[in-house]
Design an enzyme around this catalytic site. Structure first.
Site, PDB file in Angstrom:
ATOM      1  N   GLU A  43      26.427   9.614  52.465  1.00 42.23           N
ATOM      2  CA  GLU A  43      26.333  10.407  51.234  1.00 42.23           C
ATOM      3  C   GLU A  43      25.543   9.711  50.134  1.00 42.23           C
ATOM      4  O   GLU A  43      24.817  10.362  49.390  1.00 42.23           O
ATOM      5  CB  GLU A  43      27.718  10.774  50.707  1.00 42.23           C
ATOM      6  CG  GLU A  43      28.437  11.854  51.516  1.00 42.23           C
ATOM      7  CD  GLU A  43      29.258  11.294  52.651  1.00 42.23           C
ATOM      8  OE1 GLU A  43      29.172  10.069  52.912  1.00 42.23           O
ATOM      9  OE2 GLU A  43      30.004  12.066  53.291  1.00 42.23           O
ATOM     10  N   HIS A  52      41.651  14.785  50.664  1.00 44.15           N
ATOM     11  CA  HIS A  52      40.917  16.009  51.006  1.00 44.15           C
ATOM     12  C   HIS A  52      41.372  17.209  50.174  1.00 44.15           C
ATOM     13  O   HIS A  52      41.215  18.350  50.606  1.00 44.15           O
ATOM     14  CB  HIS A  52      41.100  16.371  52.486  1.00 44.15           C
ATOM     15  CG  HIS A  52      40.267  15.568  53.432  1.00 44.15           C
ATOM     16  ND1 HIS A  52      40.504  14.240  53.694  1.00 44.15           N
ATOM     17  CD2 HIS A  52      39.194  15.905  54.195  1.00 44.15           C
ATOM     18  CE1 HIS A  52      39.626  13.806  54.574  1.00 44.15           C
ATOM     19  NE2 HIS A  52      38.816  14.792  54.895  1.00 44.15           N
TER      20      HIS A  52
HETATM   21  C1  LIG Z   1      32.782  10.026  53.216  1.00 41.48           C
HETATM   22  C2  LIG Z   1      33.133  11.162  54.086  1.00 41.48           C
HETATM   23  N1  LIG Z   1      32.194  12.060  54.408  1.00 41.48           N
HETATM   24  C3  LIG Z   1      32.485  13.100  55.225  1.00 41.48           C
HETATM   25  C4  LIG Z   1      33.738  13.257  55.722  1.00 41.48           C
HETATM   26  C5  LIG Z   1      34.071  14.437  56.614  1.00 41.48           C
HETATM   27  N2  LIG Z   1      34.253  13.920  57.992  1.00 41.48           N
HETATM   28  C6  LIG Z   1      35.467  13.592  58.453  1.00 41.48           C
HETATM   29  S1  LIG Z   1      35.403  12.906  59.958  1.00 41.48           S
HETATM   30  C7  LIG Z   1      33.727  13.081  60.019  1.00 41.48           C
HETATM   31  C8  LIG Z   1      32.982  12.629  61.214  1.00 41.48           C
HETATM   32  C9  LIG Z   1      33.291  11.208  61.535  1.00 41.48           C
HETATM   33  O1  LIG Z   1      32.592  10.825  62.654  1.00 41.48           O
HETATM   34  P1  LIG Z   1      32.858   9.435  63.340  1.00 41.48           P
HETATM   35  O2  LIG Z   1      32.799   8.351  62.331  1.00 41.48           O
HETATM   36  O3  LIG Z   1      31.950   9.338  64.493  1.00 41.48           O
HETATM   37  O4  LIG Z   1      34.372   9.539  63.825  1.00 41.48           O
HETATM   38  P2  LIG Z   1      34.991  10.529  64.924  1.00 41.48           P
HETATM   39  O5  LIG Z   1      35.416  11.754  64.213  1.00 41.48           O
HETATM   40  O6  LIG Z   1      33.982  10.791  65.939  1.00 41.48           O
HETATM   41  O7  LIG Z   1      36.163   9.786  65.449  1.00 41.48           O
HETATM   42  C10 LIG Z   1      33.243  13.657  58.858  1.00 41.48           C
HETATM   43  C11 LIG Z   1      31.841  13.971  58.581  1.00 41.48           C
HETATM   44  C12 LIG Z   1      34.713  12.312  55.342  1.00 41.48           C
HETATM   45  N3  LIG Z   1      35.984  12.414  55.749  1.00 41.48           N
HETATM   46  N4  LIG Z   1      34.389  11.266  54.548  1.00 41.48           N
END
Ligand SMILES: Cc1ncc(C[n+]2csc(CCOP(=O)(O)OP(=O)(O)O)c2C)c(N)n1
Ligand SMILES: [Mg+2]
Lengths: 347, 335
Positions: free
Chosen positions: A80, A149
């Site tokens: 971000e 959230h």
């Molecule tokens: C700073 C932030 N941006 C966006 C989100 C929304 N979000 C939650 S999980 C996620 C994806 C995370 O991907 P990854 O780090 O690969 O973990 P996984 O879900 O695959 O375990 C996103 C975009 C968030 N929680 N925090």
């Protein structure tokens, strides 16, 4: 002049109205691009026939990539600070960028770009640049999503000179204010409420703007002014119906903009009703609600029969457990009780 | 932990507990209307099991939104976790946090976390505590492939390297951040390559294979414990479900890909590797599975029979010391 409340016509859901505004503005101006996490979804999987896996986490950006292509609809890595800063940089060099922060709670990650670049560049640089940048983000508790959230931190943005902010409360205002935000030459933060996406209301098909910085009166009355912000507007309307049964004729104002704040609209109403309750889902300290109360006290003191009052979330993070979260968000009984106690105490 | 018979059974029990917790707890949470932000780690069990086998209660971990497996592997009580998911006062967070914030300081579990990458610097800080207070503890920061693109990871890795801290950056690369494929979002094919930028070792292992994870994590943790500083450990893994229970993963990935990873299921791989030896019998492992099934039944009952928080708990634990009246003042709260 566009009406603040449409008379009749086709209905759209709040999220469809957002989508329609995005599409119409992108058709109108090729400098408008949009970026964010999952706004198309499944990026880089075109070879599998995937164009639009999600169309946004709440389906507000569905169909954009098919129409405008991946040059103008950019899924971003989870970065971000980087992409928000890039959106601001691109907006100050010839593009008009819409960037999405999935939930307002994550603003900390990109806060510096918003408050030190977007908000200040025009001023610091002596008016040399314009930053026609729109940030879409989401607010609202009530979904069992806990402390990180569920926030409604628009007040933090309002506090920053240089940023504008809008809080559409229905599909009609969602479309009109988004169109206005995109066309505006300043950074505008657009706060979508998670609890409104599936609400239908009348939305004209052609594109239209609603003025930034203007509130609207949804119900006129003489007994008290209720000011709602975003979804809280509907809590005010329901409370007004309850109050009516008690013989209290409330006026309901839908704030719509959190920067600039339409103080004049509220003060004019208070001059008529002589009492004010602001209903705000945000926490109370240094908030929009406390700011409005203070402004009314300063500028309409002589008209008040009762102290300007607010119904807000408490000064705590958002709890997870349903039994706690149910208490957290302002609700109709709280508004009604507050108004009743003002009546009992001062009228 | 040695990988003798007892150690092997422990690894399997941890993986089976995680699997059963997710398969039972997530739908049960949903039935209680609280599943909006619950993320399943089914398919990824080998990573927390293999890494945490080297850790004691004194060591620290930082976790993610997909963190039930990390909690279980670090020894957090699944019954208490279930209660947390159901929003009950008997959860480790007393119902205040839910799935995305489960924390248990008695187990060195510094919290699952709802902001992607936010727990990484917390683990670095825990490693700093250990170093300054000479506690000989290590910290592991678990994070996803999506989190790998957050600036804070890079700052944290540099900081840990500059300060030579006992921390392991453990990336669970399950190929996706929500619907965004890893290969789209990353400029490098192997995240472990990024270790070079911070002058630390980068390990890259098959995260479906608990033995591969166990071995590499052992090296990284040993290094950290003996004062040689941080490492980056990338584990290639897969989540079987969608990002949450609500999305259909087939909108962004293929059935073939899912089927492939299911042939490499971590519990199945364990059986394939261990059973031919004869040291452990199939019925011993089946016995563990049925123990876990029973444990989850007990966990659901425990959670359901636990009290809800008192409404006045809304104001508890915001600060260590703060006037209660200031949390309600001018809000017209009804409690
Ligand atoms: C700073 C932030 N941006 C966006 C989100 C929304 N979000 C939650 S999980 C996620 C994806 C995370 O991907 P990854 O780090 O690969 O973990 P996984 O879900 O695959 O375990 C996103 C975009 C968030 N929680 N925090
Ligand atoms: Mg991932």
């Amino acid at each position: 002049m566009v009406e603040m409340i449409p008379a009749a016509g086709r209905e759209l859901l709040y999220r469809e109205a957002i989508n329609e505004a995005l599409k119409q503005e992108m058709r109108l101006d090729e400098n408008v691009i949009i970026m964010g996490e999952e706004i198309a979804g499944g990026a880089g999987r075109e070879h599998l026939g995937i164009q639009d896996a999600w169309g946004g986490p709440f389906r507000t950006t569905v169909g954009l990539i098919q129409e405008f292509g991946k040059e103008r609809v950019l899924d971003t890595p989870l970065s971000e600070a980087g992409f928000m800063g890039a959106a601001i940089g691109a907006s100050s060099t010839g593009l008009r960028v819409i960037a999405e922060l999935m939930f307002v709670d994550f603003m900390g990650v990109c806060w510096d770009q918003l408050i030190n670049n977007a908000a200040k560049m025009r001023y610091m640089f002596g008016g040399q640049v314009e930053v026609p940048f729109t940030m879409l983000t989401r607010i609202g508790a009530g979904f069992g999503s806990a402390a990180q959230h569920s926030e409604s931190f628009y007040s933090l943005f309002s506090h920053m000179p240089g940023l504008k902010g809008v809080v559409p409360s229905d599909a009609y205002t969602a479309k009109g204010l988004l169109t206005a935000a995109i066309r505006d030459n300043d950074p505008v933060i657009y706060f979508e409420h998670k609890g409104l996406y599936t609400q239908p209301s009348i939305v004209p098909e052609e594109s239209y703007t609603l003025p930034l910085g203007k509130a609207r009166t949804l119900k006129s009355g003489t007994g008290i002014t209720l000011v709602g912000i975003s979804k809280m507007t509907w809590i005010c309307m329901d409370a007004a119906a309850e109050l009516n049964k008690l013989g209290i004729d409330a006026e309901v104002i839908d704030l719509l903009s959190v920067s600039p704040i339409d103080y004049d609209h509220i003060i004019e109403s208070v001059r008529k009703t002589h009492a004010l309750v602001v209903v705000d889902e945000d926490t109370p300290v240094c908030s929009i609600a406390s700011d409005i109360c203070a402004r009314v006290a300063e500028e309409a003191f002589d008209y008040l029969d009762a102290p300007p009052t607010k119904v807000t979330a408490p000064h705590t993070p958002v709890p997870y457990s349903r039994v706690l979260e149910d208490q957290y968000v302002p609700n109709v009984p709280r508004v009604v009780t507050t108004v009743k106690s003002l009546y009992e105490g001062y009228r | 932990m040695e990988l003798n018979k007892e150690g092997l059974l422990h690894l399997y029990r941890v993986m089976s507990t995680i699997r059963h917790f997710e398969e039972r707890g997530i739908p049960e949470t949903g039935q209680r209307g609280m599943s909006a932000s619950v993320h399943s780690s089914v398919g990824q069990e080998a990573v927390p099991a293999g890494v945490c086998a080297h850790l004691s209660n004194e060591d620290y971990i930082g976790s993610t939104h997909r963190g039930h497996g990390h909690c279980i592997a670090k020894g957090v009580d699944p019954k208490a976790m279930m209660a947390e998911l159901f929003g009950r006062a008997s959860g480790p967070n007393k119902g205040k946090g839910g799935s995305m914030h489960i924390a248990d300081m008695t187990k060195g579990m510094l919290g699952t976390n709802g902001v992607v990458a936010a727990s990484i610097p917390l683990a670095v800080g825990a490693a700093l505590t250990s170093k300054i207070k000479k506690l000989n503890r290590v910290a592991v920061a678990f994070f996803g492939d999506g989190a790998a693109n957050q600036g804070v990871l890079h700052e944290s890795m540099n900081l840990a390297a500059v300060w030579n801290l006992p921390v392991i950056f453990c990336c669970e690369n399950n190929g996706y951040a929500e619907s965004t494929p890893f290969e789209y979002a990353s400029s490098v094919e192997a995240l472990s390559d990024r270790a070079a930028s911070y002058d630390m070792p980068g390990f890259n292992v098959d995260g479906m294979d608990v033995f591969a994870v166990y071995e590499a994590a052992g090296l990284a943790i040993e290094r950290a414990r003996s004062g040689d500083g941080p490492s980056l450990l990338e584990c290639k893994t897969y989540r079987y479900y969608g990002h949450t229970v609500f999305d259909d993963p087939l909108t962004y990935r293929t059935k073939e890909e899912e089927d492939y990873y299911k042939t490499r299921d971590p519990l199945k791989l364990f059986r394939d590797k261990v059973l031919p030896d004869g040291q452990i019998s199939e019925s011993e492992l089946d016995g563990i599975d049925s123990d876990c099934l029973k444990l989850m039944e007990e966990a659901v009952q425990f959670a359901d029979s636990s009290p809800m928080p008192e409404v006045s708990d809304l104001y508890v634990d915001v600060y260590s010391d703060y006037p209660l009246s200031m949390m309600k003042r001018g809000t017209n709260m009804s409690i």
